[in-house]
Write a protein that holds these residues in place. Structure first.
Motif, PDB file in Angstrom:
ATOM      1  N   LEU A  32      46.866  39.171  57.381  1.00  0.00           N
ATOM      2  CA  LEU A  32      47.757  39.197  56.220  1.00  0.00           C
ATOM      3  C   LEU A  32      48.569  40.484  56.176  1.00  0.00           C
ATOM      4  O   LEU A  32      49.758  40.471  55.828  1.00  0.00           O
ATOM      5  N   ALA A  33      47.935  41.610  56.527  1.00  0.00           N
ATOM      6  CA  ALA A  33      48.656  42.882  56.556  1.00  0.00           C
ATOM      7  C   ALA A  33      49.771  42.854  57.598  1.00  0.00           C
ATOM      8  O   ALA A  33      50.886  43.328  57.352  1.00  0.00           O
ATOM      9  N   GLU A  34      49.485  42.294  58.767  1.00  0.00           N
ATOM     10  CA  GLU A  34      50.501  42.202  59.814  1.00  0.00           C
ATOM     11  C   GLU A  34      51.642  41.272  59.391  1.00  0.00           C
ATOM     12  O   GLU A  34      52.812  41.546  59.663  1.00  0.00           O
ATOM     13  N   ILE A  35      51.291  40.171  58.731  1.00  0.00           N
ATOM     14  CA  ILE A  35      52.317  39.243  58.251  1.00  0.00           C
ATOM     15  C   ILE A  35      53.233  39.939  57.248  1.00  0.00           C
ATOM     16  O   ILE A  35      54.464  39.829  57.320  1.00  0.00           O
ATOM     17  N   ASP A  36      52.638  40.684  56.319  1.00  0.00           N
ATOM     18  CA  ASP A  36      53.441  41.374  55.312  1.00  0.00           C
ATOM     19  C   ASP A  36      54.349  42.423  55.946  1.00  0.00           C
ATOM     20  O   ASP A  36      55.519  42.564  55.576  1.00  0.00           O
ATOM     21  N   THR A  37      53.787  43.154  56.899  1.00  0.00           N
ATOM     22  CA  THR A  37      54.579  44.195  57.565  1.00  0.00           C
ATOM     23  C   THR A  37      55.755  43.591  58.325  1.00  0.00           C
ATOM     24  O   THR A  37      56.892  44.066  58.239  1.00  0.00           O
ATOM     25  N   TYR A  38      55.481  42.530  59.076  1.00  0.00           N
ATOM     26  CA  TYR A  38      56.532  41.896  59.864  1.00  0.00           C
ATOM     27  C   TYR A  38      57.626  41.325  58.962  1.00  0.00           C
ATOM     28  O   TYR A  38      58.824  41.498  59.230  1.00  0.00           O
ATOM     29  N   THR A  44      62.394  38.265  56.842  1.00  0.00           N
ATOM     30  CA  THR A  44      62.156  36.825  56.877  1.00  0.00           C
ATOM     31  C   THR A  44      60.947  36.481  56.013  1.00  0.00           C
ATOM     32  O   THR A  44      60.134  37.356  55.683  1.00  0.00           O
ATOM     33  N   ASP A  45      60.832  35.196  55.660  1.00  0.00           N
ATOM     34  CA  ASP A  45      59.641  34.778  54.929  1.00  0.00           C
ATOM     35  C   ASP A  45      58.596  34.285  55.930  1.00  0.00           C
ATOM     36  O   ASP A  45      58.925  33.990  57.088  1.00  0.00           O
ATOM     37  N   PRO A  46      57.327  34.180  55.517  1.00  0.00           N
ATOM     38  CA  PRO A  46      56.259  33.808  56.459  1.00  0.00           C
ATOM     39  C   PRO A  46      56.463  32.453  57.111  1.00  0.00           C
ATOM     40  O   PRO A  46      56.168  32.287  58.295  1.00  0.00           O
ATOM     41  N   ALA A  47      56.969  31.473  56.371  1.00  0.00           N
ATOM     42  CA  ALA A  47      57.156  30.146  56.945  1.00  0.00           C
ATOM     43  C   ALA A  47      58.167  30.179  58.079  1.00  0.00           C
ATOM     44  O   ALA A  47      58.004  29.512  59.112  1.00  0.00           O
ATOM     45  N   GLU A  48      59.231  30.965  57.904  1.00  0.00           N
ATOM     46  CA  GLU A  48      60.251  31.084  58.945  1.00  0.00           C
ATOM     47  C   GLU A  48      59.723  31.839  60.152  1.00  0.00           C
ATOM     48  O   GLU A  48      60.025  31.495  61.299  1.00  0.00           O
ATOM     49  N   ALA A  49      58.908  32.868  59.907  1.00  0.00           N
ATOM     50  CA  ALA A  49      58.442  33.722  60.997  1.00  0.00           C
ATOM     51  C   ALA A  49      57.226  33.160  61.719  1.00  0.00           C
ATOM     52  O   ALA A  49      57.093  33.329  62.941  1.00  0.00           O
ATOM     53  N   PHE A  50      56.340  32.470  60.982  1.00  0.00           N
ATOM     54  CA  PHE A  50      55.061  32.077  61.577  1.00  0.00           C
ATOM     55  C   PHE A  50      54.802  30.573  61.558  1.00  0.00           C
ATOM     56  O   PHE A  50      53.772  30.123  62.067  1.00  0.00           O
ATOM     57  N   GLY A  51      55.692  29.804  60.951  1.00  0.00           N
ATOM     58  CA  GLY A  51      55.514  28.358  60.929  1.00  0.00           C
ATOM     59  C   GLY A  51      54.531  27.917  59.853  1.00  0.00           C
ATOM     60  O   GLY A  51      54.294  28.617  58.867  1.00  0.00           O
TER      61      GLY A  51
END
Length: 245
Positions: A32-38, A44-51
């Protein structure tokens, strides 16, 4: 990501899916920390970046060799069935034993009680199977069907006891009471001891939780059933004492 962070739908769905794949809480917090940082750096939002959150959680679990939900989750379903069986049978045995002790008569078990236990176990396993499906926590929130199933299940487990009162078992009160206590303790001990509540999702740097769980809520989860049963037993004992007096 610090104290008081708020999970959006995507992150909440990812967290739930990661739990299904039995990723440790520390690894989920790090992800979650890596997702927030990225997302903060890229805009970008998480859905766009990580599917899809379910697919991303499955990919992380596969990368570390973790068991992957259902059908590997059959072990979780088996544990749910064992806990449900022990808890419901224990409650039935305990209350039947207490009632018999207070009235100084042999304990009895009826057809309706057995049917209620069977229906209750089946319902709990069914709900667990629904919750353990990979992809069941898609971003978007709570599925109303689960609430309906739970509500109907509670109603259905009470009806057989009122309808089918034929006696199928007669036993000494104290042994039946003891069996109930043993079953309840065996089924509930992992929760009472805190072992099921220790693997928390925490931020790797601060140790904070994404949604801190209030201490009172953990207490209710851990002690709610024992305290409720104790109250029922005390009421039964008082009513029995009043009736014999």
């Amino acid at each position: 990501m610090g104290r008081g962070w708020v999970l959006d739908d995507w992150r909440a769905a990812f967290l739930a899916e990661a739990r299904l794949h039995r990723l440790p809480g520390t690894e989920i917090g790090a992800a979650l920390a890596e997702i927030d940082t990225y997302c903060a750096d890229s805009g970008t939002d998480p859905a766009e970046a990580f599917g899809e959150p379910a697919e991303y959680a499955a990919a992380l679990a596969h990368g570390r060799g973790s068991a992957q939900g259902f059908p590997a989750g059959r072990g979780q379903l088996l544990r749910a069935a064992l806990v449900a069986s022990g808890t419901l049978t224990g409650v039935m045995s305990l209350l039947a034993g207490v009632d018999a002790v207070t009235r100084e008569v042999p304990a009895t078990v009826t057809v309706g009680q057995l049917v209620s236990v069977a229906v209750g176990v089946a319902g709990i396993v069914g709900v667990a199977a629904f919750l353990l499906r990979p992809g069941s926590r898609r971003a978007g929130g709570f599925d109303w069907r689960l609430g309906l199933v739970v509500g109907v299940g509670i109603a259905v487990t009470t009806v057989p006891q009122l309808v089918w009162k034929q006696e199928v078992l007669r036993a000494s009160a104290w042994p039946l009471l003891g069996v109930g206590l043993v079953l309840l303790l065996s089924a509930w001990w992992p929760l009472l001891s805190g072992r099921l509540l220790t693997d928390r999702v925490r931020h790797p740097a601060t140790g904070d939780e994404p949604v801190p769980t209030p201490g009172w809520l953990l207490g209710v989860v851990r002690w709610g059933l024992p305290v409720a049963l104790l109250c029922v037993v005390l009421v039964a004992v008082l009513l029995g004492a009043t009736g014999t007096g």
